[in-house]
Design an enzyme around this catalytic site. Structure first.
Site, PDB file in Angstrom:
ATOM      1  N   SER A 253       0.220   4.549  -4.479  1.00 33.58           N
ATOM      2  CA  SER A 253      -0.459   3.558  -3.640  1.00 33.58           C
ATOM      3  C   SER A 253       0.509   2.440  -3.289  1.00 33.58           C
ATOM      4  CB  SER A 253      -1.667   2.986  -4.389  1.00 33.58           C
ATOM      5  OG  SER A 253      -1.215   2.120  -5.407  1.00 33.58           O
ATOM      6  N   LYS A 254       0.048   1.552  -2.432  1.00 35.71           N
ATOM      7  CA  LYS A 254       0.827   0.402  -1.948  1.00 35.71           C
ATOM      8  C   LYS A 254       1.581  -0.319  -3.065  1.00 35.71           C
ATOM      9  CE  LYS A 254       0.256   0.283   2.403  1.00 35.71           C
ATOM     10  NZ  LYS A 254       1.416   1.113   2.685  1.00 35.71           N
ATOM     11  N   ARG A 255       0.892  -0.406  -4.204  1.00 38.28           N
ATOM     12  CA  ARG A 255       1.483  -1.025  -5.380  1.00 38.28           C
ATOM     13  C   ARG A 255       2.872  -0.458  -5.701  1.00 38.28           C
ATOM     14  NH1 ARG A 255       0.060   0.194 -10.292  1.00 38.28           N
ATOM     15  NH2 ARG A 255      -1.303   1.942  -9.811  1.00 38.28           N
TER      16      ARG A 255
END
Ligand code: GLU
Length: 489
Positions: A253-255
């Site tokens: 994910s973006k994380r």
């Protein structure tokens, strides 16, 4: 023999995630390797989140990766339309069929009632499941209530007390008991079909033989199988691919940084590198080989050999794969690919002249031998476009000799001309080897390290000759560079 028909069915609610791109790729590899058909269907029934811009972006990313579809949006095919919002007629017909046959029913339960029931089940430690309140309302009565203005969804009547089992090609036998499956909503009160419902109708009507998708859909599959049974449609085979994880083994994910195909494209990865790398997540072409072109991957690809363990996205490995394809990249294509990145750095400032393009095509391949990503080609070219002169302490005799020899020589557009000048400076100063070439490098390129002087010197002087109309940023020739350094002292 029944030819394989597979599909990729993205929801156009954002950029194409690399995990979904891998799902698309596995479908494509299978279709290409088995003379099958690859279908692209757009699942855009989530009106709030679906956008045309996202649909276009997904199509563009798929094309960029070379995953051309045989049937689907924009190309057509025998079972149109290929966008769910254009298939409403079919969803309504199927709904009427289920209602008439008693396999589906109208449910008038208020959202608040459903919510309260869900909460009390959760509080009791039970899996939330619809209570079945509206199951036995006769169809005629339900139709009257609807006609009277009451809002209703349509639910599937799930048979009680049995197992739904399917043989997943990646995961083996998977069984769900119907008692944990509450009657799912098929059509919302505003007439919008639910995913589980539309997907079955579409896959069946499009004669999809293999449904290959992310593991996040595995609990939807028993609901879909019950719908195939309700419609008496031929069931496809199912394969659920493990999700692509970040280094911490949580779904990517973006994380974790970049997640979309667009982002990797913007970082300067080549499409064939991304394709090759994604194929290696959870699958191996065997024979200790990893770097293979798409058609060879397709020839070897077998769903049976896809691992059910989750795969980690490793950008360092992607960079390693990219390095291989950069080295192999055909020069004219390399120049075209690099162009936007050189523009971003201000190295290209206008329309490129034919001579400037020729220069790039000649210069870039040598630079591409040792970079991971396209923007690093701009790093390599930095010394060509430098505008400042060095302030480092360099032996005055060498600076003078170099400046004078360059002033007297023609531009060094070929390696031999540089060798002639370097020899004269060597004779005049008595310096040789590293003691000669290192200061020359510092004077001419402003850096201690960089591409070989034999390459960079002709690159600088050729570019300096191209002049302002070339579309390149201004380039100071070697002669001017040495003169400026000499003038400094
Ligand atoms: N639109 C669904 C998704 O993007 C498709 C799932 C499927 O392949 O059935 O997750």
């Amino acid at each position: 023999m029944l030819l394989m028909r597979v599909r990729f069915a993205p929801s156009p609610t954002g950029q194409l995630h690399v995990g979904n791109a891998r799902t698309a790729l596995f479908n494509w590899l299978l279709a290409r390797g088995q003379q099958g058909t690859f279908i692209l269907r757009i699942e855009d029934t989530d009106f709030e989140r679906s956008t045309k811009a996202s649909e276009q972006a997904i199509l563009e990313d798929l094309r960029w990766m070379g995953l051309q579809w045989d049937e689907g949006v924009e190309v057509g095919g025998p079972f149109p339309p290929y966008r769910q919002t254009e298939r409403m007629r079919s969803y309504v017909d199927h709904m009427n069929r289920l209602l008439t046959e008693g396999k589906g029913y109208y449910c008038f339960c208020a959202e608040a009632t459903l919510d309260a029931h869900r909460q009390s089940q959760l509080a009791a430690g039970l899996p939330p499941k619809y209570a079945g309140t509206c199951r036995n309302i006769p169809l005629e009565e339900a139709r009257r209530r609807k006609a009277g203005g009451e809002r209703a969804v349509v639910r599937l009547r799930v048979p009680e007390g049995r197992n739904v089992t399917f043989n997943d090609i990646v995961r083996g036998d998977v069984t769900f008991h119907t008692d944990v499956i509450g009657d799912p909503v098929l059509v919302r009160s505003d007439g919008i079909p639910a995913y589980n419902y539309a997907v079955v109708i579409d896959d069946a009507l499009m004669k999809v033989t293999h449904v290959i998708r992310g593991e996040d859909h595995i609990s939807n599959t028993p609901r879909q199988i019950l719908l195939y049974e309700a419609f008496d449609y031929q069931q496809p085979r199912f394969a659920h691919l493990s999700l692509v994880m970040g280094p911490d083994h949580a779904p990517l994910s973006k994380r974790h940084g970049a997640t979309s195909v667009k982002e990797f494209r913007d970082k300067g990865y080549l499409p064939e590198a991304l394709v090759n790398y994604l194929a290696l997540i959870g699958w191996s072409p065997g024979q200790n080989e990893e770097l293979l072109p798409a058609d060879e991957l397709a020839r070897r690809f077998r769903l049976e050999n896809v691992s059910h363990a989750s795969g980690v996205f490793d950008e360092d490995k992607l960079a390693w794969v990219n390095r291989h394809y950069l080295k192999a990249c055909e020069p004219a294509r390399l120049a075209t690919l690099a162009e936007r990145f050189l523009r971003d750095r201000g190295q290209i400032v206008g329309d490129l002249s034919a001579a400037a393009r020729h220069w790039l095509v000649a210069v870039l391949p040598a630079m591409a031998q040792s970079v991971d990503r396209l923007p690093q080609l701009a790093d390599r070219l930095e010394s060509v476009f430098r505008q400042d002169v060095t302030t480092e302490a360099i032996e005055p005799a060498l600076v003078t000799a170099l400046a004078e020899e360059l002033a007297a020589a023609p531009r060094m557009t070929a390696t031999e001309q540089f060798r002639v000048v370097a020899n004269r400076v060597k004779d005049r100063t008595g310096l040789k080897g590293k003691n000669l070439f290192h200061p020359i490098r510092v004077i001419l390129t402003g850096a201690h390290v960089g591409p070989e002087l034999d390459l960079i010197v002709p690159a600088i002087d050729t570019a300096a000759d191209l002049g302002a109309a070339s579309g390149l940023a201004p380039v100071m020739g070697c002669r001017e560079r040495a003169a400026a350094v000499a003038g400094r002292r």
